[in-house]
Structure formats: structure tokens, C-alpha cells
Design an enzyme around this catalytic site. Structure first.
Site, PDB file in Angstrom:
ATOM      1  NE  ARG A 249      -4.196  21.732  26.137  1.00  0.00           N
ATOM      2  CZ  ARG A 249      -3.453  21.513  27.420  1.00  0.00           C
ATOM      3  NH1 ARG A 249      -4.185  21.228  28.409  1.00  0.00           N
ATOM      4  NH2 ARG A 249      -2.257  21.469  27.255  1.00  0.00           N
TER       5      ARG A 249
ATOM      6  CE1 TYR B  93      -1.800   8.239  13.761  1.00  0.00           C
ATOM      7  CE2 TYR B  93      -1.206   9.954  12.349  1.00  0.00           C
ATOM      8  CZ  TYR B  93      -1.216   9.348  13.454  1.00  0.00           C
ATOM      9  OH  TYR B  93      -0.757  10.075  14.608  1.00  0.00           O
TER      10      TYR B  93
ATOM     11  CB  THR C 188      -8.414   0.682   6.713  1.00  0.00           C
ATOM     12  OG1 THR C 188      -7.874   1.074   5.249  1.00  0.00           O
ATOM     13  CG2 THR C 188      -9.985   0.510   6.397  1.00  0.00           C
TER      14      THR C 188
ATOM     15  CG  LEU D 199      -8.694   1.182  12.381  1.00  0.00           C
ATOM     16  CD1 LEU D 199     -10.333   1.050  12.584  1.00  0.00           C
ATOM     17  CD2 LEU D 199      -8.260   0.120  11.380  1.00  0.00           C
TER      18      LEU D 199
ATOM     19  CG  ASN E 172      -3.923   6.273   3.216  1.00  0.00           C
ATOM     20  OD1 ASN E 172      -4.886   5.752   2.435  1.00  0.00           O
ATOM     21  ND2 ASN E 172      -3.093   5.479   3.758  1.00  0.00           N
TER      22      ASN E 172
ATOM     23  CG  ASP F 186      -2.022  -1.208   0.899  1.00  0.00           C
ATOM     24  OD1 ASP F 186      -2.274  -1.587  -0.245  1.00  0.00           O
ATOM     25  OD2 ASP F 186      -2.699  -1.404   2.046  1.00  0.00           O
TER      26      ASP F 186
END
Length: 264
Positions: free
Chosen positions: A155, A170, A168, A172, A129, A54
Site C-alpha cells: 500500500r 521525483y 535525481t 529522490l 525520467n 530540465d
């Protein structure tokens, strides 16, 4: 005749052994085929053959989308959400494409604008992504606007704006929802928010997201640092008119893939 570009992750294809096998096959079928380095696609192509995982697909997508060049991914890596088949089925998949037995999946991409003294090429501002604003491991403060309507100030270590394709990845890992790959939506997810009430928010592809950083914050696009948003400045994120086109020769059930990757 437009050529077919072959882009290989050389860490996965040592000595470009498999890339040359693919090249010889395509030439044998009467096509002009070239092996090029990732991110070196300087002209349109009939399609790109991406050998890797990927991560390799992501790097190629930023350039292929500019020329509306479709990509076929042959998985030599681990995850393989974007790739079509594994190495053993690679030549069969190429035969299917050349004979028209495939579908084109159009994936939305995000386009970012932020203050900088340097001109950043469009391919480095496109994300298949996600876009991430923040400093990992360091709490910051961010104000989030959707269509210039103030949503929240919070924050957190960072703010992620993700496509369905990136949901699916970062997103996720940060606790965001999984979006159907062909969906027309974008998710805004805080990373390690300093509030129990902070939740991800799903918006539409026609919406524009603006995030104001209350401290200097790094901009990472599909995992690559592209610049910095200074204290008090904004990053604007919208759905791009560019699309990533992914060729598929096999039917894959989205939910069975999630189960296979142990994400469900």
C-alpha cells in the site's frame, strides 16, 4: 541540408530574444536554423538547441529520441542536470559542437504500455525520467512483478519506476537512491508506503516491470498525465530501444554536480 532546431521555454526567454540570437549565430555559420515550439519537431534535425531547464529538455527528448536527434541544452532555468552550459557560455558551446568538440551521452528511456480506449503515440509513452502510477495523497494498493515474478504487494500513494537520469528527480524526493547517470539500471520506488519494510528495488535494463493497480490509478510520464489504469489492470514498463542523446561540451563530474545542487 538538415536544419538545426531551436526550442525555447518562452517563460525563460521572453520574446524569444535569446533564441533569435542563437538562430542568427547559426545562420551566420552557414546552417539552416529554425525556431520551433516545444514538442513540434516533425522531422529529423542535425541537432536541437534547447533553451530552458530540465523540464524543457524532458519535453523535447520525447520527440527527439524518435528521430535519434541529439540535444544541446543551454540552461535558462534552475536545476540544469541535463543542460550543458548556462546562457553566458551558450554560443561558445554551439561553436564547440559545430567544430566537433563534444561528446554524445546516450541516456536510457522507458516505454510504457497500459489499457486505454485511445491510441497513445509512442512519444507520449516514452519517459526519460520516470513513470508514476498512483493518486497523490490517496493511499492505494499495488502488486509489483519483475519479469512476471511477483515481487511484492504494498500500500502506497504511488509507485515510481525511474531511469538513472530521473533518479535525481521525483525518485529522490520519494526516498529512492541516486543512480549514476550512465548506468544500465532502473529503480522501483514506493511513494509514502504504508509499511516500514517497504524499500526501493534496483533492477536491470533487460527486466520488464508490471504493476497491477487495485484501484483506478493515474499514469504520469515525466510529470504529465497520460491516462488511467483501471482497478485490476496493469501497466507494463520496459527499457525502450529509443535513447535520448545529449550533447556535452564541458566535463562535469557527476558527484560534484550533486554537491553543487546540495543533493549530497
Amino acid at each position: 541540408m538538415q536544419s538545426i532546431k531551436i526550442i525555447a521555454n518562452q517563460k525563460r526567454d521572453t520574446g524569444l530574444v535569446y533564441a533569435n540570437e542563437v538562430r542568427d549565430y547559426l545562420i551566420g555559420r552557414g546552417y539552416d536554423a529554425d525556431i520551433i515550439e516545444p514538442c513540434k519537431q516533425a522531422s529529423p534535425a542535425l541537432f536541437c538547441v534547447v533553451l530552458g531547464g530540465d523540464g524543457t529538455m524532458l519535453r523535447v527528448a520525447h520527440y527527439a529520441a524518435i528521430y535519434d536527434t541529439p540535444m544541446i541544452g543551454i540552461n535558462l532555468g534552475n536545476l540544469g542536470f541535463l543542460t550543458d552550459v548556462d546562457k553566458a557560455q551558450g554560443i561558445t558551446a554551439l561553436s564547440n559542437i559545430l567544430e566537433g568538440r563534444h561528446v554524445n551521452e546516450k541516456r536510457i528511456m522507458l516505454e510504457s504500455e497500459f489499457g486505454t480506449d485511445e491510441i497513445i503515440p509512442i512519444q507520449q509513452r516514452l519517459s526519460l525520467n520516470e513513470v508514476c502510477l498512483g493518486n497523490m495523497g490517496k493511499l492505494g494498493e499495488y502488486s509489483i512483478y519483475v519479469n512476471e515474478q511477483h515481487m511484492v504487494t504494498m500500500r502506497a500513494d504511488a509507485i515510481i519506476v525511474s531511469t538513472p537520469t530521473g533518479s535525481t528527480a521525483y525518485n529522490l524526493a520519494a526516498g529512492g537512491p541516486i543512480l549514476v547517470s550512465g548506468g544500465q539500471m532502473v529503480v522501483i520506488t514506493p511513494v509514502c508506503p504504508h509499511s516500514l519494510s517497504a524499500r526501493p528495488l534496483v533492477v536491470g535494463t533487460s527486466d520488464t516491470v508490471r504493476v497491477v493497480a487495485k484501484q483506478n490509478s493515474s499514469v504520469r510520464i515525466d510529470g504529465n498525465k497520460r491516462g488511467t489504469v483501471l482497478c485490476g489492470e496493469s501497466i507494463f514498463i520496459k527499457t525502450s530501444h529509443y535513447r535520448a542523446t545529449i550533447l556535452k561540451t564541458t566535463y562535469t563530474n557527476f558527484y560534484s554536480t550533486l554537491r553543487k545542487k546540495k543533493l549530497l
